[in-house]
Design a protein around this motif. Sequence first.
Motif, short mmCIF file in Angstrom:
data_model
loop_
_atom_site.label_atom_id
_atom_site.label_comp_id
_atom_site.label_asym_id
_atom_site.label_seq_id
_atom_site.Cartn_x
_atom_site.Cartn_y
_atom_site.Cartn_z
N VAL A 142 -12.01 -12.12 8.75
CA VAL A 142 -12.61 -13.10 9.64
C VAL A 142 -11.24 -13.55 10.49
N ILE A 149 -8.88 -14.29 5.82
CA ILE A 149 -8.62 -15.18 4.52
C ILE A 149 -8.52 -14.15 3.44
N TYR A 177 -10.89 -11.41 3.61
CA TYR A 177 -12.22 -11.59 4.38
C TYR A 177 -11.75 -11.14 5.81
N GLU A 190 -10.17 -24.66 -8.30
CA GLU A 190 -10.49 -25.70 -7.42
C GLU A 190 -11.67 -25.07 -6.45
N SER A 191 -12.28 -25.72 -5.91
CA SER A 191 -13.20 -25.31 -4.81
C SER A 191 -12.25 -24.45 -3.78
N GLY A 192 -12.81 -23.34 -3.46
CA GLY A 192 -12.07 -22.46 -2.26
C GLY A 192 -10.92 -21.48 -3.21
N ALA A 193 -10.83 -21.48 -4.16
CA ALA A 193 -9.75 -20.75 -5.22
C ALA A 193 -10.07 -19.23 -5.12
N GLY A 194 -11.57 -19.13 -5.13
CA GLY A 194 -11.87 -17.57 -5.03
C GLY A 194 -12.72 -17.29 -6.26
N LYS A 195 -13.27 -18.28 -6.88
CA LYS A 195 -14.12 -18.11 -8.07
C LYS A 195 -15.41 -16.95 -8.03
N SER A 196 -16.01 -17.51 -6.59
CA SER A 196 -17.05 -16.68 -6.44
C SER A 196 -16.61 -15.08 -5.82
N THR A 197 -15.76 -15.11 -5.20
CA THR A 197 -15.10 -13.94 -4.72
C THR A 197 -14.83 -13.03 -6.00
N ALA A 237 -8.51 -14.08 -0.36
CA ALA A 237 -9.10 -14.80 -1.38
C ALA A 237 -8.44 -14.48 -2.71
P1 ADP Z 1 -14.77 -20.69 -4.95
O1 ADP Z 1 -15.60 -20.09 -5.52
O2 ADP Z 1 -13.78 -20.85 -6.00
O3 ADP Z 1 -15.08 -21.94 -4.32
P2 ADP Z 1 -14.65 -18.66 -2.88
O4 ADP Z 1 -14.48 -17.51 -3.64
O5 ADP Z 1 -16.08 -18.96 -2.38
O6 ADP Z 1 -13.97 -19.84 -3.70
O7 ADP Z 1 -13.98 -18.80 -1.55
C1 ADP Z 1 -12.39 -18.34 -1.54
C2 ADP Z 1 -11.98 -18.15 -0.19
O8 ADP Z 1 -12.71 -17.25 0.65
C3 ADP Z 1 -12.42 -19.59 0.75
O9 ADP Z 1 -11.44 -19.87 1.68
C4 ADP Z 1 -13.48 -19.22 1.33
O10 ADP Z 1 -13.66 -19.92 2.67
C5 ADP Z 1 -13.28 -17.69 1.65
N1 ADP Z 1 -14.48 -16.98 1.87
C6 ADP Z 1 -15.45 -16.71 0.87
N2 ADP Z 1 -16.45 -15.86 1.31
C7 ADP Z 1 -16.40 -15.73 2.37
C8 ADP Z 1 -16.91 -14.76 3.37
N3 ADP Z 1 -18.03 -14.05 3.05
N4 ADP Z 1 -16.43 -14.61 4.57
C9 ADP Z 1 -15.03 -15.31 4.92
N5 ADP Z 1 -14.49 -15.97 4.25
C10 ADP Z 1 -15.03 -16.10 2.90
#
Ligand code: ADP
Length: 221
Positions: free
Chosen positions: A15, A19, A13, A40-47, A21
Amino acid sequence: MSVLELSGISKTYDVNPPITALNGLDLSVDPGEKVAIFGESGAGKSTLLNILGLLDTASAGEYRLAGLDATKLSAKQTDLVRSEHIGFVFQDFHILGHRTVAENLTIKLAISQVPRSRRQSLISSTLEQVGLSHRENSLGRLLLGGEKQRLAIARAIMNEPALLLADEPTGNLDSRHAHAILDLFDEQADKGAAVVIITHDERIARWAKRVLTLRDGRLHA
Ligand code: ADP
């Protein structure tokens, strides 16, 4: 042939500071395979889910889905491939409350360009499969929680996608309802779908044939 194949997938990302992910992630899932992904939370699952579901693109790496090179599709092709090959069960269901159960499904079939003549029979058979036939004409907002979940699954499995993706599909469900959901996923896997579930639920870990953990931007067995 695998349903999906990710190789060397990275996502950074842009930013400040950037970051990363996902970092050189590999994953291959065959037809009928059931995969649970923990992290874990922040591991990149949603990504990862967004990339698998063609809702976002990777910064680097290759993604093949149903034999197609997903990184080389136009926006329009991406929409079609997504609606044809991927069934999503989102965590918050994305049910339209002011539409009936049948209409919620019709919208999906229209997007997937299923001919009108086939829609009603598909809707009826899928609602029967998930045990919601009696709710066909109820408004989405009047459904109970478990019913919304089943409608979300009906929508995801209706056109028998090659890849069924789910985000915490059994969250908040008691074990009877959770098992009913997993039975529906089993049926799809038996028909050849690859099922990939992002979850924290240990019941899904016991059910899945493969359990992976997302850590440091990669998947670990
Ligand atoms: P999870 O779903 O496992 O909690 P995410 O995929 O949401 O993890 O996030 C993985 C990392 O990428 C985190 O550090 C999060 O802050 C960062 N992140 C996720 N989406 C964005 C975004 N749109 N812009 C910047 N950073 C992001």
